[in-house]
Design a protein around this motif. Sequence first.
Motif, PDB file in Angstrom:
ATOM      1  N   UNK A   6       0.834  -1.202   0.000  1.00  0.00           N
ATOM      2  CA  UNK A   6       0.000   0.000   0.000  1.00  0.00           C
ATOM      3  C   UNK A   6       0.866   1.247   0.000  1.00  0.00           C
ATOM      4  N   UNK A   7       1.906   1.267   0.799  1.00  0.00           N
ATOM      5  CA  UNK A   7       2.801   2.420   0.849  1.00  0.00           C
ATOM      6  C   UNK A   7       3.495   2.629  -0.492  1.00  0.00           C
ATOM      7  N   UNK A   8       3.904   1.552  -1.139  1.00  0.00           N
ATOM      8  CA  UNK A   8       4.518   1.651  -2.459  1.00  0.00           C
ATOM      9  C   UNK A   8       3.531   2.250  -3.458  1.00  0.00           C
ATOM     10  N   UNK A   9       2.290   1.766  -3.428  1.00  0.00           N
ATOM     11  CA  UNK A   9       1.271   2.284  -4.341  1.00  0.00           C
ATOM     12  C   UNK A   9       1.025   3.768  -4.096  1.00  0.00           C
ATOM     13  N   UNK A  10       0.911   4.163  -2.829  1.00  0.00           N
ATOM     14  CA  UNK A  10       0.675   5.578  -2.501  1.00  0.00           C
ATOM     15  C   UNK A  10       1.810   6.464  -2.996  1.00  0.00           C
ATOM     16  N   UNK A  11       3.043   6.039  -2.750  1.00  0.00           N
ATOM     17  CA  UNK A  11       4.198   6.851  -3.139  1.00  0.00           C
ATOM     18  C   UNK A  11       4.311   7.000  -4.651  1.00  0.00           C
ATOM     19  N   UNK A  12       3.845   6.005  -5.384  1.00  0.00           N
ATOM     20  CA  UNK A  12       3.969   6.036  -6.840  1.00  0.00           C
ATOM     21  C   UNK A  12       2.726   6.571  -7.544  1.00  0.00           C
ATOM     22  N   UNK A  13       1.768   7.096  -6.792  1.00  0.00           N
ATOM     23  CA  UNK A  13       0.616   7.710  -7.455  1.00  0.00           C
ATOM     24  C   UNK A  13       1.109   8.872  -8.303  1.00  0.00           C
ATOM     25  N   UNK A  14       0.642   8.967  -9.539  1.00  0.00           N
ATOM     26  CA  UNK A  14       1.109  10.057 -10.407  1.00  0.00           C
ATOM     27  C   UNK A  14       0.545  11.403  -9.954  1.00  0.00           C
TER      28      UNK A  14
END
Length: 152
Positions: free
Chosen positions: A128-136
């Motif tokens: 989840x943290x990876x997904x959040x950080x990589x949100x465009x």
Amino acid sequence: ERLAAADEFDAERMHQLTPAGAAQLATKPGAAVLTHHGLSGEHVVVSADGRVRGILDWTEAALGDPAEDIAGLAVAVGSPAAVRAATLAGYGARPCLRGLWLARCDTVLRLTEHLDGRATGSLPLLRTQLRRAWEPILLERVTDFKTAGEEP
């Protein structure tokens, strides 16, 4: 690349940050500000509409790079909300983008360490943290950094 092999992350995304781009995101002299110095989801107050409304527990505050707090926000609430909060706090494109890339690199490293058995933690939380950080974010598409030394 190890995350890509484990079907956790597209390694090509890391190529978005070129060496020239990384050099342009370097800190400027005199850029130290009061930072939370430990910003994580447990310290963030978020409204029902997803906006950051407050930051709790400033006991570890110190002078530092605002990108560290922006990175903590990106991991906690996502890149768009982190940039919105940082912009409202008066930060420009350079520290916002530096914070996002710090969050992105950190989350890739933490997930890799977990998958390699070198770190503990919740795999769903790390994903989840990876997904959040990589949100465009729009800022990445519209920021045109000038040559070194010039402010955009």
